[in-house]
Design an enzyme around this catalytic site. Structure first.
Site, PDB file in Angstrom:
ATOM      1  N   THR A  18      31.211  21.468  10.901  1.00 36.58           N
ATOM      2  CA  THR A  18      29.814  21.086  10.802  1.00 36.58           C
ATOM      3  C   THR A  18      28.989  22.202  11.432  1.00 36.58           C
ATOM      4  OG1 THR A  18      29.879  19.865  12.885  1.00 36.58           O
ATOM      5  CG2 THR A  18      30.343  18.635  10.905  1.00 36.58           C
ATOM      6  N   GLY A  19      28.961  23.376  10.756  1.00 37.60           N
ATOM      7  CA  GLY A  19      28.098  24.475  11.178  1.00 37.60           C
ATOM      8  C   GLY A  19      26.697  23.921  11.147  1.00 37.60           C
ATOM      9  N   THR A  20      26.102  23.739  12.313  1.00 38.56           N
ATOM     10  CA  THR A  20      25.187  22.624  12.529  1.00 38.56           C
ATOM     11  C   THR A  20      23.946  23.017  13.301  1.00 38.56           C
ATOM     12  OG1 THR A  20      27.044  21.126  12.670  1.00 38.56           O
ATOM     13  CG2 THR A  20      25.091  20.419  13.746  1.00 38.56           C
ATOM     14  N   THR A  21      22.947  22.160  13.217  1.00 37.02           N
ATOM     15  CA  THR A  21      21.895  22.111  14.235  1.00 37.02           C
ATOM     16  C   THR A  21      21.781  20.656  14.698  1.00 37.02           C
ATOM     17  OG1 THR A  21      20.681  23.876  13.111  1.00 37.02           O
ATOM     18  CG2 THR A  21      19.503  22.631  14.798  1.00 37.02           C
TER      19      THR A  21
END
Length: 218
Positions: A18-21
């Site tokens: 979940t390359g995420t913010t």
């Protein structure tokens, strides 16, 4: 005849992340959590609309980043343990108890797991609370950001955060932060998920990508 391994798409062998913010912020009487919805494996988007805000108890949520499988597993374990705990003590668990469980699991399995969770919620003792957990760390913060997109918005949140912001101000703060990060970070995108938690309970909201605020370069 077996297919040549070289013909397999690269994302099949990549870890799903979940390359995420993710973000959470306290206001007087509650908290607001937010996340984007993009899940990727390498450079491939494998899910455009995953909700990374996971329920731990009625008034406690966590925001997930890192390996999707690891983060979801931690959240499910803590959700189960909090259910048992609340039955044993006969009342809703404290937010700090949930954050401590996340911290303990993260530390115990730090060599095996790759996940960072922000825990936030409301309880009758401490009101709205936000905790960051990373390996053995447990720290309460007025707001917290995480994930790959957070690198692009630290300056924004430091400049825009003010003490004693209202619930509406906090919701707008979260939406603006997510919109900026999603526009810059290739691993963040999709829709924005929000959860607002106070004494009355949790209210979930989804903001579509074309409804997010735009800034000068968009």
């Amino acid at each position: 005849k077996m297919l040549d391994d070289s013909l397999e798409p690269g994302w099949l062998s990549e870890e799903v992340k979940t390359g995420t913010t993710i973000i959470a912020i306290e206001f007087d009487g509650g908290v607001v959590l937010g996340s984007d919805s993009r899940v990727s494996a390498g450079e491939t988007v494998v899910n455009r609309v995953m909700n990374k805000l996971s329920l731990l108890h009625d008034k406690i949520y966590c925001a997930l980043s890192g390996s999707a499988a690891d983060a979801q597993t931690i959240a499910e374990m803590v959700n189960y343990q909090l259910d048992v705990h609340s039955i044993e003590v006969g009342e809703d668990p404290q937010v700090r108890s949930a954050a401590t469980l996340v911290k303990n699991i993260s530390y115990k399995y730090k060599e095996e797991l790759s996940a960072h969770l922000i825990v936030a919620g409301w309880d009758k003792r401490g009101g709205g609370q936000v905790y960051v957990t990373l390996n053995g760390l447990l720290s309460r913060q007025p707001f917290a950001v995480g994930g790959s997109g957070s690198s692009y918005v630290y300056g924004f949140v430091d400049a825009e955060y003010r003490k004693a912001m209202s619930k509406e101000d906090c919701q707008q703060f979260v939406v603006n932060t997510l919109s900026l990060a999603m526009s810059r970070d290739g691993s963040s995108g999709g829709v924005a998920y929000l959860v607002t938690i106070d004494e009355k309970g949790a209210e979930e909201k989804c903001i579509l990508g074309n409804e997010l605020p735009t800034f000068y370069d968009q």
